[in-house]
Motif scaffolding. Sequence first.
Motif, PDB file in Angstrom:
ATOM      1  N   ALA A 183      40.594  87.136  43.822  1.00 56.18           N
ATOM      2  CA  ALA A 183      39.927  85.818  43.326  1.00 56.18           C
ATOM      3  C   ALA A 183      41.017  85.677  42.465  1.00 56.18           C
ATOM      4  CB  ALA A 183      38.918  86.821  43.571  1.00 56.18           C
ATOM      5  N   GLY A 184      41.555  86.823  41.479  1.00 52.52           N
ATOM      6  CA  GLY A 184      41.800  86.889  39.685  1.00 52.52           C
ATOM      7  C   GLY A 184      42.961  86.229  39.690  1.00 52.52           C
ATOM      8  N   LEU A 185      43.933  86.601  41.132  1.00 52.94           N
ATOM      9  CA  LEU A 185      44.821  85.356  41.538  1.00 52.94           C
ATOM     10  C   LEU A 185      44.786  84.592  41.453  1.00 52.94           C
ATOM     11  CD1 LEU A 185      47.315  88.465  42.155  1.00 52.94           C
ATOM     12  CD2 LEU A 185      47.181  87.784  39.975  1.00 52.94           C
ATOM     13  N   ALA A 186      44.046  83.968  42.578  1.00 53.91           N
ATOM     14  CA  ALA A 186      43.750  82.960  43.560  1.00 53.91           C
ATOM     15  C   ALA A 186      43.337  81.421  42.134  1.00 53.91           C
ATOM     16  CB  ALA A 186      42.888  82.688  43.805  1.00 53.91           C
ATOM     17  N   ALA A 187      42.556  82.062  41.340  1.00 56.01           N
ATOM     18  CA  ALA A 187      41.598  81.484  39.443  1.00 56.01           C
ATOM     19  C   ALA A 187      42.420  81.274  38.272  1.00 56.01           C
ATOM     20  CB  ALA A 187      40.571  82.463  39.291  1.00 56.01           C
ATOM     21  N   GLU A 188      43.409  82.013  38.894  1.00 54.47           N
ATOM     22  CA  GLU A 188      44.499  81.827  37.335  1.00 54.47           C
ATOM     23  C   GLU A 188      46.032  81.041  38.160  1.00 54.47           C
ATOM     24  OE1 GLU A 188      48.785  84.897  35.962  1.00 54.47           O
ATOM     25  OE2 GLU A 188      46.195  86.174  35.992  1.00 54.47           O
ATOM     26  N   ARG A 189      46.070  81.151  39.490  1.00 54.04           N
ATOM     27  CA  ARG A 189      47.167  80.093  39.961  1.00 54.04           C
ATOM     28  C   ARG A 189      46.734  78.959  40.103  1.00 54.04           C
ATOM     29  NH1 ARG A 189      49.778  76.719  41.642  1.00 54.04           N
ATOM     30  NH2 ARG A 189      50.968  76.683  43.359  1.00 54.04           N
ATOM     31  N   PHE A 190      45.445  78.475  40.410  1.00 55.25           N
ATOM     32  CA  PHE A 190      44.276  77.468  41.007  1.00 55.25           C
ATOM     33  C   PHE A 190      43.608  77.060  39.831  1.00 55.25           C
ATOM     34  CE2 PHE A 190      45.275  78.796  45.151  1.00 55.25           C
ATOM     35  CZ  PHE A 190      46.188  78.587  45.759  1.00 55.25           C
ATOM     36  N   LYS A 191      42.979  77.430  38.829  1.00 56.10           N
ATOM     37  CA  LYS A 191      42.483  76.906  37.326  1.00 56.10           C
ATOM     38  C   LYS A 191      41.501  75.864  38.005  1.00 56.10           C
ATOM     39  CE  LYS A 191      45.982  77.147  34.698  1.00 56.10           C
ATOM     40  NZ  LYS A 191      46.616  78.536  35.181  1.00 56.10           N
ATOM     41  N   THR A 192      40.644  76.401  39.344  1.00 53.84           N
ATOM     42  CA  THR A 192      39.591  75.843  40.240  1.00 53.84           C
ATOM     43  C   THR A 192      38.744  76.036  40.578  1.00 53.84           C
ATOM     44  OG1 THR A 192      38.840  73.505  40.250  1.00 53.84           O
ATOM     45  CG2 THR A 192      40.654  73.887  41.922  1.00 53.84           C
ATOM     46  N   VAL A 193      37.834  75.792  40.499  1.00 54.92           N
ATOM     47  CA  VAL A 193      37.314  76.674  41.998  1.00 54.92           C
ATOM     48  C   VAL A 193      36.220  75.496  42.776  1.00 54.92           C
ATOM     49  CG1 VAL A 193      34.849  76.069  40.081  1.00 54.92           C
ATOM     50  CG2 VAL A 193      34.747  78.169  42.877  1.00 54.92           C
ATOM     51  N   SER A 194      36.433  75.748  44.495  1.00 57.31           N
ATOM     52  CA  SER A 194      36.098  75.150  44.998  1.00 57.31           C
ATOM     53  C   SER A 194      35.342  75.664  46.707  1.00 57.31           C
ATOM     54  CB  SER A 194      37.228  73.706  45.284  1.00 57.31           C
ATOM     55  OG  SER A 194      38.166  74.638  46.290  1.00 57.31           O
ATOM     56  N   LEU A 195      34.857  75.509  46.846  1.00 61.81           N
ATOM     57  CA  LEU A 195      34.420  76.213  48.300  1.00 61.81           C
ATOM     58  C   LEU A 195      35.349  75.597  49.215  1.00 61.81           C
ATOM     59  CD1 LEU A 195      30.741  74.183  49.640  1.00 61.81           C
ATOM     60  CD2 LEU A 195      31.074  76.747  48.351  1.00 61.81           C
TER      61      LEU A 195
ATOM     62  N   VAL B 128      30.696  83.418  49.308  1.00 60.16           N
ATOM     63  CA  VAL B 128      31.371  81.925  49.252  1.00 60.16           C
ATOM     64  C   VAL B 128      30.207  81.189  48.086  1.00 60.16           C
ATOM     65  CG1 VAL B 128      32.379  79.569  50.387  1.00 60.16           C
ATOM     66  CG2 VAL B 128      33.010  82.224  50.927  1.00 60.16           C
ATOM     67  N   VAL B 129      29.037  81.142  49.231  1.00 58.81           N
ATOM     68  CA  VAL B 129      28.144  79.984  48.261  1.00 58.81           C
ATOM     69  C   VAL B 129      27.662  80.180  47.017  1.00 58.81           C
ATOM     70  CG1 VAL B 129      25.924  78.657  48.774  1.00 58.81           C
ATOM     71  CG2 VAL B 129      27.778  78.669  50.796  1.00 58.81           C
ATOM     72  N   GLY B 130      27.526  81.716  47.012  1.00 57.69           N
ATOM     73  CA  GLY B 130      26.992  82.729  45.804  1.00 57.69           C
ATOM     74  C   GLY B 130      28.318  82.413  44.565  1.00 57.69           C
ATOM     75  N   ALA B 131      29.035  82.628  44.979  1.00 59.19           N
ATOM     76  CA  ALA B 131      29.839  83.445  43.874  1.00 59.19           C
ATOM     77  C   ALA B 131      30.193  81.124  43.396  1.00 59.19           C
ATOM     78  CB  ALA B 131      31.267  83.341  44.461  1.00 59.19           C
ATOM     79  N   TRP B 132      30.621  80.213  44.423  1.00 57.85           N
ATOM     80  CA  TRP B 132      30.530  78.593  44.021  1.00 57.85           C
ATOM     81  C   TRP B 132      29.473  78.531  43.069  1.00 57.85           C
ATOM     82  CZ3 TRP B 132      28.018  74.041  45.254  1.00 57.85           C
ATOM     83  CH2 TRP B 132      28.800  73.249  44.749  1.00 57.85           C
ATOM     84  N   LEU B 133      28.050  79.017  43.260  1.00 63.64           N
ATOM     85  CA  LEU B 133      26.843  78.351  42.728  1.00 63.64           C
ATOM     86  C   LEU B 133      27.545  79.170  40.944  1.00 63.64           C
ATOM     87  CD1 LEU B 133      23.998  77.742  45.567  1.00 63.64           C
ATOM     88  CD2 LEU B 133      24.998  76.181  43.677  1.00 63.64           C
ATOM     89  N   ILE B 134      27.861  80.263  41.062  1.00 64.02           N
ATOM     90  CA  ILE B 134      27.918  81.317  39.991  1.00 64.02           C
ATOM     91  C   ILE B 134      28.418  80.624  38.894  1.00 64.02           C
ATOM     92  CG2 ILE B 134      28.410  83.743  39.141  1.00 64.02           C
ATOM     93  CD1 ILE B 134      26.329  84.439  41.760  1.00 64.02           C
ATOM     94  N   LEU B 135      29.809  80.363  40.031  1.00 67.77           N
ATOM     95  CA  LEU B 135      31.025  80.176  38.810  1.00 67.77           C
ATOM     96  C   LEU B 135      30.181  78.106  38.350  1.00 67.77           C
ATOM     97  CD1 LEU B 135      33.784  81.164  40.796  1.00 67.77           C
ATOM     98  CD2 LEU B 135      33.440  82.327  38.503  1.00 67.77           C
ATOM     99  N   LYS B 136      30.057  77.378  38.900  1.00 70.54           N
ATOM    100  CA  LYS B 136      30.029  76.559  38.691  1.00 70.54           C
ATOM    101  C   LYS B 136      28.428  76.300  37.525  1.00 70.54           C
ATOM    102  CE  LYS B 136      32.254  73.617  40.654  1.00 70.54           C
ATOM    103  NZ  LYS B 136      32.553  72.230  40.314  1.00 70.54           N
ATOM    104  N   TYR B 137      27.747  77.266  37.849  1.00 69.46           N
ATOM    105  CA  TYR B 137      27.097  77.222  36.859  1.00 69.46           C
ATOM    106  C   TYR B 137      26.711  78.280  35.537  1.00 69.46           C
ATOM    107  CZ  TYR B 137      22.089  79.453  34.413  1.00 69.46           C
ATOM    108  OH  TYR B 137      21.734  79.591  33.062  1.00 69.46           O
ATOM    109  N   ILE B 138      27.764  79.139  35.428  1.00 65.01           N
ATOM    110  CA  ILE B 138      28.301  79.715  34.066  1.00 65.01           C
ATOM    111  C   ILE B 138      29.747  78.872  33.312  1.00 65.01           C
ATOM    112  CG2 ILE B 138      27.672  81.853  34.854  1.00 65.01           C
ATOM    113  CD1 ILE B 138      30.311  82.910  35.245  1.00 65.01           C
ATOM    114  N   ARG B 139      29.878  78.146  34.019  1.00 60.17           N
ATOM    115  CA  ARG B 139      31.480  77.031  33.736  1.00 60.17           C
ATOM    116  C   ARG B 139      30.893  76.932  32.538  1.00 60.17           C
ATOM    117  NH1 ARG B 139      34.499  73.012  36.648  1.00 60.17           N
ATOM    118  NH2 ARG B 139      36.501  73.998  37.078  1.00 60.17           N
TER     119      ARG B 139
END
Length: 158
Positions: free
Chosen positions: A92-104, A147-158
Amino acid sequence: MNYDEVKTYMWAAVFVACNLVLPQVFHLIPQGGIIFSPLSLVILAGAYKFGWKTGLLAALLSPLVNHLLTGMPATEVLPVMTLKLAVLAIVAGLAAERFKTVSLPLLVGVVLVSKAIGCLGELAITGGIVATIADFTVGWPGLLLQVVGAWLILKYIR
């Protein structure tokens, strides 16, 4: 975040605390821990937002602290669960670092890649395929929640 930063430990402690409370809620549902894997949701969102180092610290500590304070997860499950959470945190950390975005779709990929690696690790540790397959047959609601929970959390705390 790096290991020489206080906020790394602060956030890891927050995630460990969340991982003490959240499983208690899910354990009110029969087999809720097995079905929903609540520790994974917090680790996924935390590692994605704050990096793999913070996520890894929380992933290593959460099952151990839970075990010491509540007896769950059981001793025989502890190594496998810790491995799977550590893999999830790193992916998760490497994907976030690489893509710098969050999507489902990206979170689906993170969960599936980490599950595949974690399942291979579980097979190497236990030699049993039944529990490994259960991650997908019994635990599919937990994968969806991650997937859905993390997406909602990450969108909320953005």
